[in-house]
Design a protein around this motif. Structure first.
Motif, PDB file in Angstrom:
ATOM      1  N   LEU A  56       0.607  -1.153   0.147  1.00  9.68           N
ATOM      2  CA  LEU A  56      -0.049  -0.040   0.161  1.00  9.68           C
ATOM      3  C   LEU A  56       0.719   1.394  -0.073  1.00  9.68           C
ATOM      4  CD1 LEU A  56      -2.767   1.590   0.262  1.00  9.68           C
ATOM      5  CD2 LEU A  56      -2.672   1.123   2.862  1.00  9.68           C
ATOM      6  N   ASN A  57       1.949   1.281   0.699  1.00 10.14           N
ATOM      7  CA  ASN A  57       2.698   2.614   1.055  1.00 10.14           C
ATOM      8  C   ASN A  57       3.988   2.618   0.507  1.00 10.14           C
ATOM      9  OD1 ASN A  57       0.367   4.068   2.377  1.00 10.14           O
ATOM     10  ND2 ASN A  57       0.946   2.741   4.043  1.00 10.14           N
ATOM     11  N   GLU A  58       4.186   1.636  -0.324  1.00 13.69           N
ATOM     12  CA  GLU A  58       5.656   1.500  -0.997  1.00 13.69           C
ATOM     13  C   GLU A  58       6.150   2.788  -1.715  1.00 13.69           C
ATOM     14  OE1 GLU A  58       7.968  -1.391  -0.650  1.00 13.69           O
ATOM     15  OE2 GLU A  58       6.684  -1.111   0.944  1.00 13.69           O
ATOM     16  N   PRO A  59       7.185   3.088  -2.086  1.00 12.10           N
ATOM     17  CA  PRO A  59       7.585   4.026  -2.671  1.00 12.10           C
ATOM     18  C   PRO A  59       7.184   4.331  -4.105  1.00 12.10           C
ATOM     19  CG  PRO A  59       9.552   2.668  -2.300  1.00 12.10           C
ATOM     20  CD  PRO A  59       8.497   2.148  -1.665  1.00 12.10           C
ATOM     21  N   LEU A  60       7.349   5.410  -4.877  1.00 13.79           N
ATOM     22  CA  LEU A  60       6.864   5.735  -6.155  1.00 13.79           C
ATOM     23  C   LEU A  60       7.381   4.832  -7.211  1.00 13.79           C
ATOM     24  CD1 LEU A  60       5.487   7.879  -7.903  1.00 13.79           C
ATOM     25  CD2 LEU A  60       7.689   8.870  -8.362  1.00 13.79           C
ATOM     26  N   HIS A  61       8.624   3.938  -7.166  1.00 13.96           N
ATOM     27  CA  HIS A  61       8.664   3.173  -8.279  1.00 13.96           C
ATOM     28  C   HIS A  61       7.943   1.884  -8.229  1.00 13.96           C
ATOM     29  CE1 HIS A  61      11.450   1.568  -5.124  1.00 13.96           C
ATOM     30  NE2 HIS A  61      11.457   0.275  -5.723  1.00 13.96           N
ATOM     31  N   VAL A  62       7.575   1.445  -6.836  1.00 11.38           N
ATOM     32  CA  VAL A  62       6.904   0.249  -6.831  1.00 11.38           C
ATOM     33  C   VAL A  62       5.481   0.632  -7.191  1.00 11.38           C
ATOM     34  CG1 VAL A  62       5.983  -1.299  -5.015  1.00 11.38           C
ATOM     35  CG2 VAL A  62       8.337  -0.614  -4.864  1.00 11.38           C
ATOM     36  N   GLN A  63       4.952   1.918  -6.796  1.00 11.40           N
ATOM     37  CA  GLN A  63       3.560   2.265  -7.048  1.00 11.40           C
ATOM     38  C   GLN A  63       3.374   2.358  -8.805  1.00 11.40           C
ATOM     39  OE1 GLN A  63       1.111   2.771  -4.918  1.00 11.40           O
ATOM     40  NE2 GLN A  63       2.175   2.395  -3.163  1.00 11.40           N
ATOM     41  N   GLU A  64       4.388   2.721  -9.285  1.00 13.38           N
ATOM     42  CA  GLU A  64       4.304   2.785 -10.746  1.00 13.38           C
ATOM     43  C   GLU A  64       4.047   1.495 -11.383  1.00 13.38           C
ATOM     44  OE1 GLU A  64       7.769   4.666 -11.861  1.00 13.38           O
ATOM     45  OE2 GLU A  64       7.062   6.774 -11.816  1.00 13.38           O
ATOM     46  N   LYS A  65       4.914   0.484 -10.916  1.00 17.12           N
ATOM     47  CA  LYS A  65       4.586  -1.136 -11.476  1.00 17.12           C
ATOM     48  C   LYS A  65       3.004  -1.271 -10.872  1.00 17.12           C
ATOM     49  CE  LYS A  65       9.429  -2.094 -11.002  1.00 17.12           C
ATOM     50  NZ  LYS A  65      10.578  -3.098 -10.674  1.00 17.12           N
ATOM     51  N   LEU A  66       2.642  -1.203  -9.867  1.00 18.84           N
ATOM     52  CA  LEU A  66       1.444  -1.755  -9.289  1.00 18.84           C
ATOM     53  C   LEU A  66       0.290  -0.934 -10.302  1.00 18.84           C
ATOM     54  CD1 LEU A  66       1.528  -1.366  -5.207  1.00 18.84           C
ATOM     55  CD2 LEU A  66       0.889  -3.202  -6.540  1.00 18.84           C
ATOM     56  N   ILE A  67       0.419   0.188 -10.556  1.00 20.36           N
ATOM     57  CA  ILE A  67      -0.443   0.901 -11.103  1.00 20.36           C
ATOM     58  C   ILE A  67      -0.498   0.280 -12.578  1.00 20.36           C
ATOM     59  CG2 ILE A  67      -1.175   3.171 -12.545  1.00 20.36           C
ATOM     60  CD1 ILE A  67       0.077   4.440 -10.048  1.00 20.36           C
ATOM     61  N   LYS A  68       0.350  -0.121 -13.029  1.00 19.86           N
ATOM     62  CA  LYS A  68       0.580  -0.720 -14.634  1.00 19.86           C
ATOM     63  C   LYS A  68      -0.008  -2.230 -14.353  1.00 19.86           C
ATOM     64  CE  LYS A  68       3.638  -1.936 -18.241  1.00 19.86           C
ATOM     65  NZ  LYS A  68       4.998  -1.638 -18.836  1.00 19.86           N
ATOM     66  N   GLU A  69       0.153  -2.912 -13.576  1.00 22.12           N
ATOM     67  CA  GLU A  69      -0.304  -4.166 -13.119  1.00 22.12           C
ATOM     68  C   GLU A  69      -1.915  -4.154 -13.147  1.00 22.12           C
ATOM     69  OE1 GLU A  69       1.576  -7.611 -11.302  1.00 22.12           O
ATOM     70  OE2 GLU A  69       3.484  -6.083 -10.966  1.00 22.12           O
ATOM     71  N   ILE A  70      -2.384  -3.426 -12.252  1.00 26.24           N
ATOM     72  CA  ILE A  70      -3.503  -3.284 -11.890  1.00 26.24           C
ATOM     73  C   ILE A  70      -4.464  -2.816 -13.040  1.00 26.24           C
ATOM     74  CG2 ILE A  70      -5.100  -1.876 -10.332  1.00 26.24           C
ATOM     75  CD1 ILE A  70      -3.178  -2.059  -8.187  1.00 26.24           C
ATOM     76  N   GLY A  71      -3.850  -2.112 -13.652  1.00 27.79           N
ATOM     77  CA  GLY A  71      -4.346  -1.369 -14.968  1.00 27.79           C
ATOM     78  C   GLY A  71      -4.784  -2.582 -15.829  1.00 27.79           C
ATOM     79  N   THR A  72      -4.007  -3.414 -16.157  1.00 30.29           N
ATOM     80  CA  THR A  72      -4.140  -4.568 -16.950  1.00 30.29           C
ATOM     81  C   THR A  72      -5.138  -5.608 -16.354  1.00 30.29           C
ATOM     82  OG1 THR A  72      -1.707  -4.577 -17.381  1.00 30.29           O
ATOM     83  CG2 THR A  72      -2.920  -6.677 -17.699  1.00 30.29           C
ATOM     84  N   ILE A  73      -5.223  -5.907 -15.058  1.00 30.08           N
ATOM     85  CA  ILE A  73      -6.200  -6.393 -14.597  1.00 30.08           C
ATOM     86  C   ILE A  73      -7.738  -5.906 -14.420  1.00 30.08           C
ATOM     87  CG2 ILE A  73      -7.242  -7.510 -12.286  1.00 30.08           C
ATOM     88  CD1 ILE A  73      -4.195  -7.412 -11.408  1.00 30.08           C
ATOM     89  N   ILE A  74      -7.700  -4.479 -14.533  1.00 30.44           N
ATOM     90  CA  ILE A  74      -8.930  -3.744 -14.368  1.00 30.44           C
ATOM     91  C   ILE A  74      -9.447  -3.997 -15.803  1.00 30.44           C
ATOM     92  CG2 ILE A  74     -10.259  -1.608 -14.166  1.00 30.44           C
ATOM     93  CD1 ILE A  74      -9.680  -2.998 -11.699  1.00 30.44           C
TER      94      ILE A  74
END
Length: 377
Positions: free
Chosen positions: A270-288
């Motif tokens: 949840l509160n990981e730094p920006l570079h992790v957030q960017e990867k999360l956003i990309k992966e979640i985007g694919t799922i959604i």
């Protein structure tokens, strides 16, 4: 109604001032639009129109009256000063110095009526090096540094569709200032000058941005928790080219979201730094993007995850919550028939606001108001 005995002289045009006085009118104040005999409020001419009046004007000026006065003429000025004698509030949105040059500035008005509350809504306020500059919503957002933080990380600043500076930075602070001055006048008997700057108002909105900057932290577009930098506060596209918004910045909501997309391994991130957030956003985007908006709304219907559809205006109008709160109302006017109006956002239990009359025609109440002045004399 709470403001039934209050008389307001409204010299404003377009959006910020009329929105402020709309709130006063909705709660019973007698708001008299003082308009130029030739043009009046420019918003009257904006398209589209209903009954030859701009629909934006109709929306912002319900429950008001209109009088035509040429404030550059001695007669018009004389009538205005007569109205000031019985008024409680004057609201204007000219550049600083205009009312003084007309001979009807605050210092003049308070000699006629010491209890007058005079509110000036301007872009930059009555003082400072920018006080005489012209501007609109986008300019105030720009000077405040807020526009620079709107939009995606690698894109240009995005212009907000709603007028943040005009309404949030101008109209509502003006309304608050006027009501504070009314409250104070009840004790002292004296009015005062309410100086509202829309730039000031925008800066005051930035409590979730500026404190980080003051503490020495970089604050950048698309990188902060609440401006697109985190996977938990984000907009995602669905399979049917719709969008859903995710606002689960608390652990319990993030957990519900991750469970809904069947990725429990994301929960600790949840509160990981920006570079992790960017990867999360990309992966979640694919799922959604793998399901439709309706599919996702069904999945999240029973979860506390702060997931909502990004609705169109038509969907928002018919939304059961918007309907239940009467934020879109259908009212009947004899000349216009059934008309839809934006509802009243302030809910009072004992003395609620109400939509009573349509916006006035240009100068519709001139004779009535002038007769009232003469009868008092």
């Amino acid at each position: 109604m709470p403001l039934h005995s209050i008389r307001v002289l409204d010299l404003t045009r377009l959006l910020p001032g009329p929105y402020c006085t709309l709130m006063l009118a909705d709660f019973g104040a007698e708001v008299i639009k003082v308009e130029d005999p030739i043009a009046g409020d420019y918003m009257r001419e904006f398209e589209p129109k209903l009954d030859k009046e701009g629909v934006f004007f109709q929306s912002l000026n319900r429950n008001k009256k209109s009088i035509c006065l040429d404030l550059k003429s001695e007669e018009g000025k004389h009538h205005f000063l007569q109205l000031v004698e019985t008024a409680d509030i004057v609201v204007e949105s000219f550049r600083p110095g205009v009312m003084e040059r007309l001979g009807i500035g605050y210092e003049t008005l308070k000699t006629i009526n010491p209890g007058i509350i005079y509110c000036a809504i301007t872009g930059y306020g009555q003082t400072g090096p920018y006080k005489d500059k012209p501007g609109h919503d986008i300019n105030y957002l720009s000077y405040a540094g807020l526009l620079n933080l709107m939009g995606e990380k690698d894109g240009k600043p995005v212009i907000p569709t709603a007028q943040i500076a005009d309404i949030g930075g101008g109209a509502f602070p003006a309304l608050t200032g006027i009501l504070l001055a009314l409250f104070e006048r009840a004790t002292s008997g004296k009015g005062q000058f309410v100086d509202i700057s829309m730039l000031d108002g925008v800066v005051s909105w930035m409590h979730m941005l500026l404190p980080s900057f003051f503490a020495g932290q970089d604050v950048n577009r698309g990188e902060e928790l609440l401006n697109g930098g985190n996977a938990s506060y984000q907009v995602y596209e669905t399979k049917d080219n719709r969008f859903l918004s995710m606002g689960g910045i608390e652990e319990k909501f993030w957990k519900g979201f991750c469970e809904g997309i069947e990725r429990n391994d994301f929960i600790p991130l949840l509160n990981e730094p920006l570079h992790v957030q960017e990867k999360l956003i990309k992966e979640i985007g694919t799922i959604i993007y793998s399901k439709t908006l309706e599919d996702w709304m069904e999945i999240f219907s029973e979860k506390d995850a702060c997931v909502t559809p990004v609705q169109t205006l038509a969907e928002a109008e018919n939304d059961p919550q918007v309907q239940a709160r009467e934020m879109i109302q259908t009212v009947f006017y004899p000349k216009l028939g059934k008309t839809k109006q934006i509802g009243i956002p302030i809910k009072l239990s004992e003395t609620p606001g109400e939509i009573r009359t349509t916006a006035p025609k240009h100068g519709e109440h001139t004779e009535e108001i002038l007769r009232g002045i003469n009868s008092v004399k």
